[in-house]
Design a protein around this motif. Structure first.
Motif, PDB file in Angstrom:
ATOM      1  N   UNK A  69       1.084  -1.096  -0.248  1.00  0.00           N
ATOM      2  CA  UNK A  69      -0.123   0.116   0.130  1.00  0.00           C
ATOM      3  C   UNK A  69       0.480   1.631  -0.426  1.00  0.00           C
ATOM      4  N   UNK A  70       0.265   2.079  -0.609  1.00  0.00           N
ATOM      5  CA  UNK A  70       0.813   3.370  -0.646  1.00  0.00           C
ATOM      6  C   UNK A  70       1.339   3.922   0.846  1.00  0.00           C
ATOM      7  N   UNK A  71       0.961   3.619   1.561  1.00  0.00           N
ATOM      8  CA  UNK A  71       1.002   3.680   3.751  1.00  0.00           C
ATOM      9  C   UNK A  71       2.578   4.122   3.900  1.00  0.00           C
ATOM     10  N   UNK A  72       3.153   2.000   3.226  1.00  0.00           N
ATOM     11  CA  UNK A  72       4.655   1.729   3.611  1.00  0.00           C
ATOM     12  C   UNK A  72       5.075   3.281   2.705  1.00  0.00           C
ATOM     13  N   UNK A  73       5.026   3.917   1.851  1.00  0.00           N
ATOM     14  CA  UNK A  73       6.010   4.761   1.930  1.00  0.00           C
ATOM     15  C   UNK A  73       5.933   5.628   2.135  1.00  0.00           C
ATOM     16  N   UNK A 190       5.204  -1.736  -8.244  1.00  0.00           N
ATOM     17  CA  UNK A 190       4.230  -1.635  -9.480  1.00  0.00           C
ATOM     18  C   UNK A 190       2.871  -2.193  -9.842  1.00  0.00           C
ATOM     19  N   UNK A 191       1.941  -3.267  -8.389  1.00  0.00           N
ATOM     20  CA  UNK A 191       1.126  -3.508  -8.144  1.00  0.00           C
ATOM     21  C   UNK A 191       0.770  -1.890  -7.635  1.00  0.00           C
ATOM     22  N   UNK A 192       1.253  -1.644  -6.142  1.00  0.00           N
ATOM     23  CA  UNK A 192       0.710  -0.545  -5.146  1.00  0.00           C
ATOM     24  C   UNK A 192       1.108   0.536  -6.335  1.00  0.00           C
ATOM     25  N   UNK A 193       1.943   1.012  -7.294  1.00  0.00           N
ATOM     26  CA  UNK A 193       1.828   2.115  -8.215  1.00  0.00           C
ATOM     27  C   UNK A 193       0.316   1.899  -8.607  1.00  0.00           C
ATOM     28  N   UNK A 194       0.659   1.400  -9.686  1.00  0.00           N
ATOM     29  CA  UNK A 194      -0.807   1.228 -11.099  1.00  0.00           C
ATOM     30  C   UNK A 194      -2.155   1.161 -10.762  1.00  0.00           C
ATOM     31  N   UNK A 195      -1.848   0.946  -9.123  1.00  0.00           N
ATOM     32  CA  UNK A 195      -3.874   0.072  -9.426  1.00  0.00           C
ATOM     33  C   UNK A 195      -3.904   1.091  -8.504  1.00  0.00           C
ATOM     34  N   UNK A 196      -3.288   2.427  -7.338  1.00  0.00           N
ATOM     35  CA  UNK A 196      -3.412   3.197  -6.423  1.00  0.00           C
ATOM     36  C   UNK A 196      -4.341   4.545  -7.110  1.00  0.00           C
ATOM     37  N   UNK A 197      -5.521   4.798  -6.499  1.00  0.00           N
ATOM     38  CA  UNK A 197      -6.333   5.736  -6.918  1.00  0.00           C
ATOM     39  C   UNK A 197      -5.976   7.243  -5.572  1.00  0.00           C
ATOM     40  N   UNK A 198      -5.429   7.798  -5.867  1.00  0.00           N
ATOM     41  CA  UNK A 198      -5.930   9.212  -5.048  1.00  0.00           C
ATOM     42  C   UNK A 198      -6.498  10.380  -4.958  1.00  0.00           C
ATOM     43  N   UNK A 199      -7.518   9.517  -6.299  1.00  0.00           N
ATOM     44  CA  UNK A 199      -8.203  11.578  -7.009  1.00  0.00           C
ATOM     45  C   UNK A 199      -8.690  12.142  -5.100  1.00  0.00           C
ATOM     46  N   UNK A 200      -9.402  11.539  -4.437  1.00  0.00           N
ATOM     47  CA  UNK A 200      -9.957  11.501  -3.333  1.00  0.00           C
ATOM     48  C   UNK A 200      -8.861  12.423  -2.246  1.00  0.00           C
ATOM     49  N   UNK A 201      -7.853  12.051  -2.262  1.00  0.00           N
ATOM     50  CA  UNK A 201      -6.471  12.202  -1.397  1.00  0.00           C
ATOM     51  C   UNK A 201      -6.475  14.074  -2.075  1.00  0.00           C
ATOM     52  N   UNK A 202      -6.475  13.959  -3.108  1.00  0.00           N
ATOM     53  CA  UNK A 202      -5.735  15.467  -3.889  1.00  0.00           C
ATOM     54  C   UNK A 202      -6.751  16.806  -3.305  1.00  0.00           C
ATOM     55  N   UNK A 203      -8.060  16.498  -3.184  1.00  0.00           N
ATOM     56  CA  UNK A 203      -8.935  17.591  -2.611  1.00  0.00           C
ATOM     57  C   UNK A 203      -8.710  18.048  -0.483  1.00  0.00           C
ATOM     58  N   UNK A 204      -8.257  17.163  -0.709  1.00  0.00           N
ATOM     59  CA  UNK A 204      -7.167  17.812   1.673  1.00  0.00           C
ATOM     60  C   UNK A 204      -5.447  18.171   1.305  1.00  0.00           C
ATOM     61  N   UNK A 205      -5.535  18.575   0.245  1.00  0.00           N
ATOM     62  CA  UNK A 205      -4.407  19.066   0.331  1.00  0.00           C
ATOM     63  C   UNK A 205      -4.499  20.647   0.747  1.00  0.00           C
ATOM     64  N   UNK A 206      -4.039  21.109   1.301  1.00  0.00           N
ATOM     65  CA  UNK A 206      -3.634  22.606   2.282  1.00  0.00           C
ATOM     66  C   UNK A 206      -2.479  23.102   1.744  1.00  0.00           C
TER      67      UNK A 206
END
Length: 267
Positions: A69-73, A190-206
């Motif tokens: 998961x991206x959380x590991x990175x 690769x699976x962590x990268x190409x299967x991730x979906x962070x679109x909703x996370x963008x909205x919380x960037x301040x």
């Protein structure tokens, strides 16, 4: 284990300068930043590191459970920032690391005060009203090819990702970087990268955010850069006069210039 050794942390530039953390993407390591570091290190404290399993990191510290998961990175980034006691650092993330930076800025807000997203993609798969550049079938075929013959996949895909066919040495460098990675670790990354979906996370960037894309990019088309900019109210988009997915190698001067202009504006 000491984080600096585990993640092969290196620091250059003035000790008391504002901190800039450079994070590499899939199949790469901190060496990919070497052409932009000198310009940044004249005024800033530049922090480089390798994610566990990449480059000169301690591969023995890698586990599929953590890095599937991206959380590991994100945890690697948080650990590096904590080990150096960074405050309000500017996090410069290439490719998937741009999304890691988004998550890290939310996870450890006291450590990261601004973001630079270099050829980011919050989701590689096309969706209704969204163009990521690939169909779900494309991604599954890409991952299946990677898992069945990683070295062959690297030799075929790295030049496509790099672009700039008139400069084949760039494609060879990325191929060599890919091939140096353990195939099992590469499969998970690769699976962590190409299967991730962070679109909703963008909205919380301040935090203040710079989005850098290229005129032509086989991995993150221009529509993605505009989508990221539109999703982050505090962001602005700069399109580099460069091709390929790795402008820090193909156009290091333009990349450094854009980052420095952004950093200067933060003061």
């Amino acid at each position: 284990m000491d984080t600096r050794r585990r993640n092969n942390v290196t620091v250059s530039g003035p000790v008391d300068g504002p901190a800039v953390v450079l994070a590499h993407g899939f199949g790469c390591d901190q060496n990919m930043w070497r052409l932009v570091v000198p310009a940044l290190a004249e005024r800033y404290r530049v922090v480089l590191f390798d994610y566990v399993g990449c480059g000169g990191s301690d591969a023995a510290a890698w586990s599929e459970e953590r890095y599937s998961l991206l959380d590991g990175y994100v945890r690697d980034v948080a650990d590096v920032c904590e080990a150096l006691d960074l405050r309000d650092a500017v996090f410069v993330g290439h490719s998937v690391s741009a999304m890691v930076g988004v998550l890290a800025a939310e996870s450890v807000p006291e450590r990261i005060g601004a973001l630079v997203m270099v050829t980011p993609s919050p989701c590689y798969i096309d969706d209704d009203g969204y163009r990521g550049g690939f169909s779900a079938e494309d991604i599954e075929e890409l991952l299946a090819a990677l898992e069945s013959n990683y070295l062959g996949w690297s030799s075929a895909m790295a030049p496509v990702i790099m672009g700039n066919p008139d400069r084949p040495e760039l494609g060879r460098e990325l191929t060599n970087s890919f091939c140096a990675m353990d195939p099992e670790i590469a499969r998970v990354f690769a699976r962590t990268t190409f299967l991730s979906d962070s679109r909703e996370d963008l909205k919380r960037v301040t935090v203040p955010t710079l989005v850098l894309d290229c005129t032509q990019d086989a991995i993150a088309p221009r529509e993605v850069g505009e989508y990221v900019r539109a999703s982050i109210p505090s962001s602005r988009l700069v399109t580099l006069d460069a091709t390929g997915h790795c402008p820090q190698l193909s156009a290091p001067e333009a990349t450094a210039e854009a980052v420095l202009a952004f950093l200067t504006g933060l003061r």
